[in-house]
Motif scaffolding. Structure first.
Motif, PDB file in Angstrom:
ATOM      1  N   ASN A   1       0.828  -1.222   0.000  1.00 42.82           N
ATOM      2  CA  ASN A   1       0.000   0.000   0.000  1.00 42.82           C
ATOM      3  C   ASN A   1       0.855   1.261   0.000  1.00 42.82           C
ATOM      4  O   ASN A   1       0.449   2.305  -0.510  1.00 42.82           O
ATOM      5  CB  ASN A   1      -0.889   0.084   1.251  1.00 42.82           C
ATOM      6  CG  ASN A   1      -1.938  -1.005   1.281  1.00 42.82           C
ATOM      7  OD1 ASN A   1      -2.222  -1.604   0.263  1.00 42.82           O
ATOM      8  ND2 ASN A   1      -2.504  -1.255   2.440  1.00 42.82           N
ATOM      9  N   THR A   2       2.020   1.174   0.637  1.00 47.34           N
ATOM     10  CA  THR A   2       2.923   2.318   0.710  1.00 47.34           C
ATOM     11  C   THR A   2       3.302   2.762  -0.713  1.00 47.34           C
ATOM     12  O   THR A   2       3.527   3.937  -0.964  1.00 47.34           O
ATOM     13  CB  THR A   2       4.196   1.918   1.497  1.00 47.34           C
ATOM     14  OG1 THR A   2       3.785   1.230   2.685  1.00 47.34           O
ATOM     15  CG2 THR A   2       5.056   3.111   1.848  1.00 47.34           C
ATOM     16  N   PHE A   3       3.335   1.783  -1.629  1.00 46.50           N
ATOM     17  CA  PHE A   3       3.778   2.058  -2.998  1.00 46.50           C
ATOM     18  C   PHE A   3       2.616   2.302  -3.960  1.00 46.50           C
ATOM     19  O   PHE A   3       2.835   2.742  -5.081  1.00 46.50           O
ATOM     20  CB  PHE A   3       4.677   0.903  -3.483  1.00 46.50           C
ATOM     21  CG  PHE A   3       5.862   0.730  -2.571  1.00 46.50           C
ATOM     22  CD1 PHE A   3       7.027   1.452  -2.786  1.00 46.50           C
ATOM     23  CD2 PHE A   3       5.781  -0.086  -1.440  1.00 46.50           C
ATOM     24  CE1 PHE A   3       8.097   1.341  -1.907  1.00 46.50           C
ATOM     25  CE2 PHE A   3       6.843  -0.204  -0.557  1.00 46.50           C
ATOM     26  CZ  PHE A   3       8.009   0.518  -0.787  1.00 46.50           C
TER      27      PHE A   3
ATOM     28  N   TRP B   1      -6.234   0.297   1.814  1.00 51.26           N
ATOM     29  CA  TRP B   1      -6.559  -1.131   1.746  1.00 51.26           C
ATOM     30  C   TRP B   1      -6.252  -1.632   0.350  1.00 51.26           C
ATOM     31  O   TRP B   1      -6.953  -1.300  -0.608  1.00 51.26           O
ATOM     32  CB  TRP B   1      -8.063  -1.371   2.010  1.00 51.26           C
ATOM     33  CG  TRP B   1      -8.491  -1.292   3.439  1.00 51.26           C
ATOM     34  CD1 TRP B   1      -7.750  -0.938   4.509  1.00 51.26           C
ATOM     35  CD2 TRP B   1      -9.810  -1.600   3.944  1.00 51.26           C
ATOM     36  NE1 TRP B   1      -8.499  -0.993   5.660  1.00 51.26           N
ATOM     37  CE2 TRP B   1      -9.771  -1.403   5.340  1.00 51.26           C
ATOM     38  CE3 TRP B   1     -11.009  -2.025   3.357  1.00 51.26           C
ATOM     39  CZ2 TRP B   1     -10.879  -1.596   6.154  1.00 51.26           C
ATOM     40  CZ3 TRP B   1     -12.106  -2.221   4.176  1.00 51.26           C
ATOM     41  CH2 TRP B   1     -12.052  -2.014   5.563  1.00 51.26           C
ATOM     42  N   GLY B   2      -5.198  -2.441   0.189  1.00 54.28           N
ATOM     43  CA  GLY B   2      -4.886  -3.022  -1.116  1.00 54.28           C
ATOM     44  C   GLY B   2      -5.967  -4.025  -1.491  1.00 54.28           C
ATOM     45  O   GLY B   2      -6.537  -4.701  -0.636  1.00 54.28           O
TER      46      GLY B   2
ATOM     47  N   LYS C   1       1.392  -8.862   7.597  1.00 52.72           N
ATOM     48  CA  LYS C   1       0.489  -9.008   6.447  1.00 52.72           C
ATOM     49  C   LYS C   1      -0.730  -8.138   6.700  1.00 52.72           C
ATOM     50  O   LYS C   1      -1.357  -8.237   7.754  1.00 52.72           O
ATOM     51  CB  LYS C   1       0.071 -10.478   6.295  1.00 52.72           C
ATOM     52  CG  LYS C   1      -0.905 -10.698   5.143  1.00 52.72           C
ATOM     53  CD  LYS C   1      -1.362 -12.151   5.011  1.00 52.72           C
ATOM     54  CE  LYS C   1      -2.600 -12.423   5.836  1.00 52.72           C
ATOM     55  NZ  LYS C   1      -3.245 -13.714   5.501  1.00 52.72           N
ATOM     56  N   HIS C   2      -1.064  -7.281   5.733  1.00 56.05           N
ATOM     57  CA  HIS C   2      -2.281  -6.465   5.846  1.00 56.05           C
ATOM     58  C   HIS C   2      -3.370  -7.112   4.980  1.00 56.05           C
ATOM     59  O   HIS C   2      -3.181  -8.225   4.473  1.00 56.05           O
ATOM     60  CB  HIS C   2      -1.971  -5.006   5.461  1.00 56.05           C
ATOM     61  CG  HIS C   2      -2.947  -4.025   6.023  1.00 56.05           C
ATOM     62  ND1 HIS C   2      -3.870  -3.373   5.248  1.00 56.05           N
ATOM     63  CD2 HIS C   2      -3.181  -3.613   7.292  1.00 56.05           C
ATOM     64  CE1 HIS C   2      -4.618  -2.589   6.023  1.00 56.05           C
ATOM     65  NE2 HIS C   2      -4.222  -2.717   7.274  1.00 56.05           N
ATOM     66  N   HIS C   3      -4.504  -6.429   4.825  1.00 51.95           N
ATOM     67  CA  HIS C   3      -5.650  -7.068   4.157  1.00 51.95           C
ATOM     68  C   HIS C   3      -5.370  -7.510   2.712  1.00 51.95           C
ATOM     69  O   HIS C   3      -6.035  -8.392   2.193  1.00 51.95           O
ATOM     70  CB  HIS C   3      -6.864  -6.120   4.131  1.00 51.95           C
ATOM     71  CG  HIS C   3      -7.224  -5.535   5.460  1.00 51.95           C
ATOM     72  ND1 HIS C   3      -7.023  -6.197   6.650  1.00 51.95           N
ATOM     73  CD2 HIS C   3      -7.786  -4.334   5.805  1.00 51.95           C
ATOM     74  CE1 HIS C   3      -7.443  -5.442   7.658  1.00 51.95           C
ATOM     75  NE2 HIS C   3      -7.897  -4.303   7.171  1.00 51.95           N
ATOM     76  N   ASP C   4      -4.393  -6.878   2.034  1.00 48.51           N
ATOM     77  CA  ASP C   4      -4.078  -7.225   0.639  1.00 48.51           C
ATOM     78  C   ASP C   4      -3.342  -8.554   0.514  1.00 48.51           C
ATOM     79  O   ASP C   4      -3.139  -9.061  -0.596  1.00 48.51           O
ATOM     80  CB  ASP C   4      -3.212  -6.117   0.031  1.00 48.51           C
ATOM     81  CG  ASP C   4      -1.979  -5.923   0.869  1.00 48.51           C
ATOM     82  OD1 ASP C   4      -1.005  -6.667   0.695  1.00 48.51           O
ATOM     83  OD2 ASP C   4      -1.996  -5.049   1.769  1.00 48.51           O
ATOM     84  N   GLY C   5      -2.865  -9.095   1.656  1.00 45.14           N
ATOM     85  CA  GLY C   5      -2.274 -10.429   1.646  1.00 45.14           C
ATOM     86  C   GLY C   5      -0.781 -10.518   1.384  1.00 45.14           C
ATOM     87  O   GLY C   5      -0.185 -11.587   1.511  1.00 45.14           O
ATOM     88  N   PHE C   6      -0.132  -9.376   1.032  1.00 47.19           N
ATOM     89  CA  PHE C   6       1.310  -9.395   0.741  1.00 47.19           C
ATOM     90  C   PHE C   6       2.089  -9.606   2.047  1.00 47.19           C
ATOM     91  O   PHE C   6       1.847  -8.920   3.041  1.00 47.19           O
ATOM     92  CB  PHE C   6       1.718  -8.076   0.080  1.00 47.19           C
ATOM     93  CG  PHE C   6       3.170  -7.991  -0.269  1.00 47.19           C
ATOM     94  CD1 PHE C   6       3.664  -8.617  -1.407  1.00 47.19           C
ATOM     95  CD2 PHE C   6       4.048  -7.272   0.535  1.00 47.19           C
ATOM     96  CE1 PHE C   6       5.019  -8.532  -1.739  1.00 47.19           C
ATOM     97  CE2 PHE C   6       5.404  -7.177   0.212  1.00 47.19           C
ATOM     98  CZ  PHE C   6       5.884  -7.808  -0.927  1.00 47.19           C
TER      99      PHE C   6
END
Ligand code: FUL
Length: 481
Positions: A46-48, A53-54, A90-95
């Motif tokens: 997300n930072t990039f 929320w990705g 790991k955030h909601h985007d799963g990375f």
């Protein structure tokens, strides 16, 4: 010396400590509460992409910090007085910020260190090097996984948790977020998925697994079991705040925000309250928010509404695309810590003559002098079942102050539900502040007063009164101007 007078042996017998309430903290919760201020690091793809929320379809090659320096995060946190740091593994985007064996959607397919990097490892090592406790965030909601919503995903989630709790040494806290289900990539399905909050995650089994691997870990969620969300993301606990809840009445993701914000005087479980807030409007770094970093005075206001209301303050510091915490955030957090240090440096109680309306068995062990430090083990207490009492502080010369800090020895439970504070004005007394709960720490703010005497009246308590600390301070001019 006592060998002549009849009855003196009785006088010299130290009376027992106060009896504990039915609901008390565990030893690990008590230790955790004393951390007071801790930090969050929200950093991922997300930072990039400049998102909060990705969606879950972001290519791994997007993750490319150019100057990443995990020590800079840890040193910043330390200079800000934070005692623990929690990383979004790991955030909601799963990375995944570690090379998980269970997915390709991780740092191992990113340009970072040519796919050889492991930011979770760098992070835990830097925290330990600088004496900070480690926390990890593993989002239950995963918008990348094709199996999200099916039983197989729970196995995947637990496998990842096992990796994090097994391969990185001692983890002090694990953060289970309540955001759950909705639209996402889900391996290309691009659809909305709903899960049954009550049954899908089977949290009890996951928590038992976490405790089996790491017996001292503190588990955070909206219902604890060790630490609970405060019901908002502004960093504010309720003006009245009990460290008890009846967790059976709650469900992860059900967001009973009012209940979480005040706690429950009748609650059957001890769960430490935690106030999360970001130093910026968003949880992740966005260049457009560079001018919106919270100022030290704003952070102080949050401090009084979290730590000053018997809760933990969790401040988020999101690294930017370089992989560094932005200079403005560093400046603000450091100044915040300096204000705390200045304000609470000089306790005017030290020069006061203090007396109490009642001291437990008149014993030395429970004397009012015990209030001079923040040690919970040494406390002033009343005789059994005394639930109102007055402490009086007198000074030879007038003193000016505008902050009052109170502490209960919460290892015996939380007791006080009403108190008020007076200062002497001429021949009378004037009420300058009133409060409800105290708990581990309560800090009141009021306009500066100049006086030679202060009285603290405890007006209501659910058991014998005990206080472990009293602090009387004048706020730093850096906060008030
Ligand atoms: C929330 C999440 O949805 C936010 O993105 C953030 O991680 C915050 C701390 O918790 O529930």
């Amino acid at each position: 010396m006592c060998f002549v007078f009849f009855g003196c042996s009785q006088k010299n017998t130290t009376p027992p400590d106060i009896a504990a309430n039915a609901v008390v903290p565990s030893a690990r919760q008590l230790q955790y509460q004393q951390l007071e201020t801790i930090g969050f690091i929200h950093f991922t793809i997300n930072t990039f992409t400049d998102r909060e929320w990705g969606y879950g379809d972001e290519g791994e090659q997007l993750f490319n910090p150019t100057e990443l320096d995990v020590e800079q995060w840890v040193k910043t946190a330390k200079a800000g007085g934070l005692k623990e740091l929690i990383l979004t593994a790991k955030h909601h985007d799963g990375f995944c910020l570690w090379p998980s064996a269970y997915t390709e959607h991780s740092i191992k397919n990113s340009p970072y260190k040519d796919g050889k990097g492991d930011i979770v490892r760098e992070f835990v090592e830097a925290c330990r090097k600088h004496g900070l406790k480690v926390g990890l965030y593993l989002s239950p909601w995963d918008r990348n996984r094709p199996d999200y919503g099916k039983p197989e995903y729970i196995t995947y989630y637990r496998n990842q948790l096992k990796e994090l709790l097994t391969n990185y040494g001692e983890i002090n806290e694990i953060w289970f977020d309540g955001a759950n289900g909705g639209d996402g990539y889900y391996g290309g399905a691009n659809e909305s998925r709903k899960i049954d909050r009550k049954t899908y995650y089977d949290w009890e089994t996951t928590w038992a697994m976490a405790k089996k691997i790491q017996p001292d870990i503190k588990i955070f969620s909206d219902k604890g079991p060790d630490v609970h969300w405060i019901g908002n993301e502004h960093g504010f606990a309720g003006e009245t705040f009990w460290s008890m809840l009846t967790t059976d009445s709650l469900q992860v993701g059900s967001f009973k925000t009012d209940y979480l914000n005040t706690g429950d005087p009748e609650g059957r479980d001890w769960v430490v309250g935690q106030c999360d807030v970001s130093i910026r409007p968003g949880w992740f770094y966005h260049k457009a928010e560079d001018s919106l970093v919270k100022q030290p005075q704003q952070l102080m206001d949050i401090y009084y509404k979290s730590v000053g209301r018997n809760a933990i303050l969790l401040i988020n510091l999101p690294p930017d695309r370089r992989g560094l915490i932005h200079e403005d955030d560093v400046r603000s957090l450091t100044a915040f810590k300096q204000i705390i240090d200045d304000t609470f440096a000089d306790n005017l109680l030290a020069t006061a003559k203090s007396t109490a309306s009642n001291t437990r068995a008149g014993a030395e062990k429970f004397k009012v002098e015990n209030l001079k430090d923040e040690n919970l083990e040494t406390y002033w207490a009343t005789d059994d079942s005394v639930t109102t009492a007055t402490l009086t502080m007198n000074w030879e010369a007038p003193q000016t102050f505008d902050r009052l800090l109170l502490q209960e020895p919460v290892q015996y439970g939380q007791r006080v539900s009403a108190f008020h504070v007076e200062v002497q004005r001429g021949s009378g007394w004037e009420t300058i502040a009133t409060g409800t709960t105290i708990g581990y720490k309560r800090i009141l703010r009021f306009e500066p007063v100049t006086t030679t005497a202060l009285r603290i009246h405890i007006d209501k308590a659910n058991n014998t009164i005990a206080l472990a600390g009293v602090g009387i301070f004048k706020a730093s001019t850096r906060e008030t101007h």
